[in-house]
Design an enzyme around this catalytic site. Sequence first.
Site, PDB file in Angstrom:
ATOM      1  N   GLU B 206     -27.930  15.409 157.903  1.00 56.70           N
ATOM      2  CA  GLU B 206     -27.462  14.772 158.836  1.00 56.70           C
ATOM      3  C   GLU B 206     -25.911  14.933 159.061  1.00 56.70           C
ATOM      4  O   GLU B 206     -25.219  14.487 159.833  1.00 56.70           O
ATOM      5  CB  GLU B 206     -27.777  13.439 159.336  1.00 56.70           C
ATOM      6  CG  GLU B 206     -29.255  13.155 159.943  1.00 56.70           C
ATOM      7  CD  GLU B 206     -30.320  13.863 159.100  1.00 56.70           C
ATOM      8  OE1 GLU B 206     -30.611  13.420 157.946  1.00 56.70           O
ATOM      9  OE2 GLU B 206     -30.987  15.071 159.510  1.00 56.70           O
ATOM     10  N   ASN B 290     -33.973  19.812 157.309  1.00 55.07           N
ATOM     11  CA  ASN B 290     -33.864  20.443 158.627  1.00 55.07           C
ATOM     12  C   ASN B 290     -32.209  21.099 158.550  1.00 55.07           C
ATOM     13  O   ASN B 290     -31.696  20.695 157.725  1.00 55.07           O
ATOM     14  CB  ASN B 290     -33.612  19.325 159.554  1.00 55.07           C
ATOM     15  CG  ASN B 290     -32.305  18.274 159.101  1.00 55.07           C
ATOM     16  OD1 ASN B 290     -32.887  17.635 158.222  1.00 55.07           O
ATOM     17  ND2 ASN B 290     -31.192  18.111 159.602  1.00 55.07           N
ATOM     18  N   ASP B 332     -35.820  18.505 164.339  1.00 57.33           N
ATOM     19  CA  ASP B 332     -35.454  17.898 162.897  1.00 57.33           C
ATOM     20  C   ASP B 332     -37.228  17.703 162.309  1.00 57.33           C
ATOM     21  O   ASP B 332     -37.322  16.612 161.830  1.00 57.33           O
ATOM     22  CB  ASP B 332     -35.182  16.426 163.404  1.00 57.33           C
ATOM     23  CG  ASP B 332     -34.633  15.865 162.080  1.00 57.33           C
ATOM     24  OD1 ASP B 332     -34.374  16.470 161.059  1.00 57.33           O
ATOM     25  OD2 ASP B 332     -34.975  14.455 161.818  1.00 57.33           O
TER      26      ASP B 332
END
Lengths: 427, 607
Positions: B206, B290, B332
């Site tokens: 992230e 991801n 994701d």
Amino acid sequence: MLNRTEGGRRVALPAPPCLALLLLLSASLFPAAAWATEKSEATKPFRVCADPNNLPFSNQQQEGFENKIAEVLARGLGQAVAYTWWPQRRGFLRSTLNAGKCDVVMGLPADIDMVLTTQPYYRSIYAFVYPADAPYDLSSFDDPILKELKVGVHLIGDDYTNSPPAHALSKRGIVDNVVGYSVFGNYADPSPPGKIIEAVANNEIDAAIVWGPIGGYFAQRQAVSLRVVPVVSEDESSSLLLAYDIALGVRKSDEALKDTLNGLLTQHTEEIQQILVDYGVPGMALQPAGSHDPQQDTAVSDTQPLQASNGQPTEARDKAEQEVTNGLVKLNPYTGNPAAISEGEELYKLLNCYSCHGLRGGGGMGPDLTDEEWKEGTGDDTRVMDQVMTGRNKMPGYDGVITEEEAWKVIAYVRTLYKGNPSTIEW
Amino acid sequence: MKTRLLRGLAVGGQTILLVAGLLLLPLFSQPGQASQELLDMQQNHGQWVTSGRDYALTRYSSLDQISTQNAKDLKVAWTFSTGVLRGHEGTPLVIGDTMYIVTPFPNIVYAIDLADPNHAIKWKYAPVQSEDAIPIACCDVVNRGAAYAAGKIFFNQLDAHTVALDAETGKELWKVKQGDIKQGQTITMVPLVVRDKVITGISGGEFGVRGFVTANHVDTGEQVWRAYSTGPDSEVLIGEDFSSPYASHQGKDLGVATWKGEEWKRGGGTTWGWYSYDPELDLFYYGTGNPGAWNPDQRPGDNKWSMTLFARNPDTGQAKWAYQMTPHDAWDYDGINENVLVDLPADGNGQVQKVLVHFDRNGFAYKVDRTSGKVLAADKFGEVNWAEEINLETGRPVENPDKRTKEGANTEDICPGAMGTKDQQPVSYSPRTKLFYVPTNHLCMNYEGMKVRYIAGVPYVGAIVKMFPGPGGHRGEFIAWDPVAGEKKWGIKEKWSAWSGALSTGGDVVFYGTMDGWFKAIHASTGEELWKFKTGSGIIGAPMTYLGPDGKQYVAIMSGIGGWSGLVVAGDLSTDDPTAALGAVGAFADLGKDTNKGGMLYVFTLE
């Protein structure tokens, strides 16, 4: 509106509007933030901290009378003025002069505690501003006509703390016909304190009672002719201050600089007084009349020198300051500004703030920004600014990534997410 | 140690043979032999020497004292407070008479003496690490445990350091920095040790972290190799050994060519899952996460090698094969879930296939030939609407275009949600029932991509996600999955996501925990609930079982809510913002009514 203040909120002790900026001084010194440090320069400049948008006092284009006076002083020292710009809100002195970003702050009340002040270089007073062709004369709060007129006063902060005139009117039961204008106004506009005078010129209100320099300056700039009449002092027993000695502030340790500045002020009295006259500052004899020539304090507009009551100013201001730091004034120029808040929200997304804190501030990697725990733990907007820029080990610092202005907008947006007890708001 | 191994003789016949062989080997072998030592130790089902119990990650123990008949009589034997109140995702190890656990940040390692009637703390290692690591852990400050080899305990700190401790004394032997928290790099995963290498991944998908896997020497910590998930082949360690049955996986430097510009440099593909190892093929397996950012329009292309299963040589790091499950991810569907290595009968022809079974976040259960990387089957194991199926010829999903997310548009009702049909919660495979036991999520989501600016050390997400319960309103289901038929055999619907790992045993009892704190024993064949116990906090850890010094079978689980799903409680988040915690709060806002923060080890046995 003043009647909002009456609607159950605590009424703070009076504080004069332009001075209010200076009274919002938190007692604790927070370590200087590293993110706005001025570059050191080879030739020593005359370093001044000032508000970039606060005419008639100062602005970034250096059009204010304090800018002009600073130039006079700097010239006297053979230096150039170097500014650090900072909105004059609570935390101003802590974040500027006392953080070492500059050596001098212009226009402080002469008996302020947080800094060392020079001798006063002018004294001014609250004044009535009303159309020259009005069928009435105003000079005292006791004029019966005041109960009939629509009167504008400056209020401090977005919860409309009373300024001295508002307090004086309220004491006389003059409430319903009083209109409040935030002294901070919309900081995104030029010269926010001038709105109240425009309202007089536009017949939105019949008269305004404002701090003299604001009245004098903005009255000159309206399409219609306005009178600026200093308020006659009210009863002597009141602790209400309507007149103030204004001085320069330096750090408490800078005795030598203070002495130098005192010398310069005396030496350049005439030039300084001329600037004040040019800016329409309603002047008064300096108090106490002593080392310099009181009669040279030229009164402008159609006024005569007045004696203001002196009461117990320090105590009164201490109380006022306490009230104010208890939560009645905003520090962020964009607080409550819808356009800026909207920009802040976009930045909040673009800069990934929501990834940690949630789109509505609910938290995640980072804390919940909507609750009192976070608000209390973080402190006021200047501290949030410090948090955003440095990260303070709790989040990635955004220094170098966004500008201070962007950060203020993001903070203004974040504050709209708050869901805690509104009565504890003090940013 | 020796008494311990002999004690194994008392256990069922299956164990006796294995232990007999083990007695011929030195207990602590040379580093080069570490994996042989581990393999041998794994044969003793009275111990739990690696987080998945064995290199294949079956989380199956042959211990059978606790059976479907007597599981109802399970009682708390002892408990231990870890002193930490965040999400406890790990699995304890038992080596000899010592249990090792690693807490969430600050990642305290405890060695607990099982032979001591008081379960005394043998040693405690409390690392000094920067608190700056806390706010960059996307999904709570979890840690998934320790690895053991050659007399050493290895674990990863949240602040991206790998540490080796003396297993007997807790003395720090070495510590190496794998990443920089200022770049958003953290580690939560448990290392894998193969021979003389300790292999670790990295977290930070992230934060635009470019994923990698690193091998360090078990004795010195010295880095041996590092293989990136994106970038040129020379850095991904794709060379002559590499092959793929799929055209879209063939070509030079796909880790650059399938990205726009230099997005691959912040392209994610982090590596924070559980790793398995096949000693015969000498390959280890893991998945990459991801791509960064979550906004797909910011990174056109397949985004290789994010969302990819890798098979690599543990000595060189060179990739043998790779398979990208979700090209150009828009949801994701982080591909890090574990790959369980099993040999299954092939359809029809009676032959045995060496496969890995991978239950992906994207909702498909992949059965992959682990020698070649060819997908043999991919079946939906939950509510899935983003794709119809996986085309086995091309290896690519057949997408539902309505559910592909975009920048500036809120795509609604996508299933599964970003947490996937299964997240990190590890499955178990019982060779007795030939079933997988899979804790799943039952969540869907709305997802809106947003333009986002990359700033090092700051999240790089670019999507507003709101998750919510899937059809039926339950948020999870614990299922038994037949890997040959590719279908669910039975399921137990759960109010909350089943975020705990699974354990299967020789007594045909399966264990798992729930986010509201129930620890459950289930009949492995029927799914019947045999027993349950409400622990003090929600369970997201993975259970294990061991044989105590008294010869009794124990089952242990960490209780302590947190993780991505439980962050609303662990992190004291607002329940009013459904987008909080990257969309988790939308689905879990009311969790705080059912459980509270905690940090306890619970150990159960029969009376």
